[in-house]
Design an enzyme around this catalytic site. Structure first.
Site, short mmCIF file in Angstrom:
data_model
loop_
_atom_site.label_atom_id
_atom_site.label_comp_id
_atom_site.label_asym_id
_atom_site.label_seq_id
_atom_site.Cartn_x
_atom_site.Cartn_y
_atom_site.Cartn_z
N SER A 1 -3.87 -26.30 22.46
CA SER A 1 -3.97 -27.79 24.52
C SER A 1 -2.43 -28.14 23.81
O SER A 1 -2.44 -28.90 23.13
CB SER A 1 -4.92 -28.21 24.32
N SER B 1 -8.56 -31.01 16.85
CA SER B 1 -9.44 -31.53 16.33
C SER B 1 -9.03 -32.00 14.53
O SER B 1 -8.74 -31.18 13.94
CB SER B 1 -10.67 -30.49 16.16
N GLU C 1 -12.32 -16.62 16.94
CA GLU C 1 -12.93 -17.78 16.69
C GLU C 1 -14.34 -17.64 16.79
O GLU C 1 -15.46 -18.82 16.85
CB GLU C 1 -12.37 -18.82 18.24
N SER D 1 -12.65 -22.92 29.36
CA SER D 1 -13.50 -23.49 29.37
C SER D 1 -13.51 -22.37 30.50
O SER D 1 -14.18 -21.22 30.32
CB SER D 1 -12.55 -24.83 30.82
N GLN E 1 -5.35 -27.17 14.69
CA GLN E 1 -4.86 -25.67 15.81
C GLN E 1 -3.81 -27.05 16.92
O GLN E 1 -5.00 -26.85 17.21
CB GLN E 1 -6.26 -25.51 16.32
N GLY E 2 -2.65 -26.50 16.81
CA GLY E 2 -2.15 -26.70 17.73
C GLY E 2 -2.18 -25.67 19.12
O GLY E 2 -0.97 -25.51 19.13
N GLU F 1 -14.51 -21.83 33.07
CA GLU F 1 -13.37 -20.90 34.48
C GLU F 1 -12.72 -19.87 33.98
O GLU F 1 -12.14 -18.56 34.04
CB GLU F 1 -12.87 -22.28 35.27
#
Length: 396
Positions: free
Chosen positions: A134, A166, A249, A375, A131-132, A377
């Site tokens: 971040s 990952s 996801e 995250s 998965q590209g 947040e």
């Protein structure tokens, strides 16, 4: 939500339990328990062979429609499959990103040609995906993506950097969110591009973790190429595709995760009984709280999935996915903290060559649970802005 299993469901549970019992034997038995969180580096080739064994017997992509190679299982039967898979202590899947993220996204947004090209190799576990999303300056803030792709004839040329990717070092392909419209900002002008990783112009650098593994990677694209027709959805409209993928996801496979959590909790309780820390009323209460909370998390997840299935909630924006992520990530982090308290001074010492025991690894890896996959947040902002309708957070 009716959790009563039908006769058909009970028969299916018995079928998958029996199959796993028969096949997780001999050479496959040695793989039990391998490859979990913080241990993705374990026996990768052997686990890949196991996944292909599953595929040969029709046990991959079980929730996919039959026309795309799946079994077309009902929501509850998918829950049963993932729960029984986890209970059998079968090795962790190596095909997770392809099966649960990229595949459903291609079904929802891809062309017929893309479906024919990419779905069969995922079902057969012949191609693995990374998965590209971040980047160094676009982690949880995905709209700040700076990786760029420009059209050069019949190919996209990709330049940029992804991070925390990952298993990229063992993957064949990467689905990349890239900026394809010069001068565009935020979520405008992005495209969802399928990029082959085994080519010049792609450099993959593993990142060593505190848990001693290197399942995360930096990926550098320097003139990497992808065919012009490898954009899922319309060029420049990739934000909707990227958000649609995030809705998949936190699907039904995450319920198997709660079974794994229960096994981890049982191991902490066993250690507490073994070293006498269970006699401490504070430790005992914390362990009891964790058990009750895990049961509540599972019940919430089942209800949320039922609501999504019934059209009462949106997996991407209705709030259920964010609440579930907040709940399990915080629970798992607390479990790691309790595990270290139960271990006591013994938990402060690593074995020869920096060998960690299961509870040290649990504590260290669970530090990241509230960060990866969105995250805390970001999840709180989603709930505040999209579900509760509160004012958006000011941007500096």
């Amino acid at each position: 939500m009716d959790l009563t299993e039908s006769n058909e469901d009970r028969a299916f549970r018995a079928e998958i339990r029996e199959w796993l019992g028969d096949h997780l034997a001999g050479e496959w038995a040695e793989l039990k328990g391998l490859g979990g969180p913080g241990r993705e580096h374990e026996a990768h080739d052997e686990r890949l062979a196991w996944n292909r064994h599953l595929a040969a017997h029709g046990w991959t992509c079980v929730g996919w429609p039959e026309e795309h190679g799946g079994r077309g299982l009902s929501l509850w039967q998918q829950v049963i499959f993932h729960e029984e898979y986890a209970r059998s202590d079968a090795p962790a899947d190596v095909n997770h990103l392809g099966e649960t993220l990229l595949g459903p996204t291609v079904m929802a947004f891809g062309t017929e040609e893309q479906k024919k090209r990419f779905l069969p190799p995922i079902v057969a576990v012949e191609e693995l995906w990374a998965q590209g999303y971040s980047e160094p300056d676009a982690g949880s803030d995905l709209a700040n993506v700076q990786t760029r792709a420009r059209l050069d004839g019949d190919e996209w040329v990709i330049d940029g950097q992804k991070v925390w990717t990952s298993m990229a070092h063992v993957s064949d392909w990467c689905f990349v969110v890239a900026r394809t419209e010069p001068g565009s900002t935020r979520h405008h002008g992005l495209s969802f591009v399928l990029v082959p990783l085994r080519q010049e112009g792609v450099e993959i650098r593993p990142i060593e973790q505190l848990t001693s593994g290197s399942e995360f990677n930096e990926v550098f694209f320097s003139g990497a190429r992808a065919a012009a027709d490898l954009v899922v959805g319309e060029p420049g409209k990739g934000w909707a595709v990227a958000m649609g993928l995030l809705g998949f996801e936190r699907g039904v496979s995450t319920l198997g995760q709660t079974v794994g959590f229960a096994r981890e909790l049982d191991a902490v309780v066993a250690r507490a009984r073994g070293n006498g820390s269970i006699d401490d009323p504070i430790v005992r209460d914390r362990l009891a709280d964790l058990k009750v909370e895990l049961s509540a998390i599972r019940s919430f997840a089942l209800r949320a999935l039922a609501q999504v299935e019934g059209g009462q909630d949106s997996a991407a924006g209705g709030g259920a996915g964010s609440i579930f992520k907040l709940a399990w990530a915080r629970w798992h982090r607390r479990l790691g903290e309790v595990a270290m308290d139960v271990a006591g001074a013994e938990g402060l010492l690593a074995g020869p060559g920096y060998t960690l025991d299961e509870h040290q690894r649990l504590f260290l890896f669970s530090r990241a649970d509230t960060i990866y996959g969105g995250s805390d947040e970001i999840q709180l902002n989603i709930l505040a802005e999209r579900v509760l309708g509160l004012p958006k957070e000011p941007r500096g």
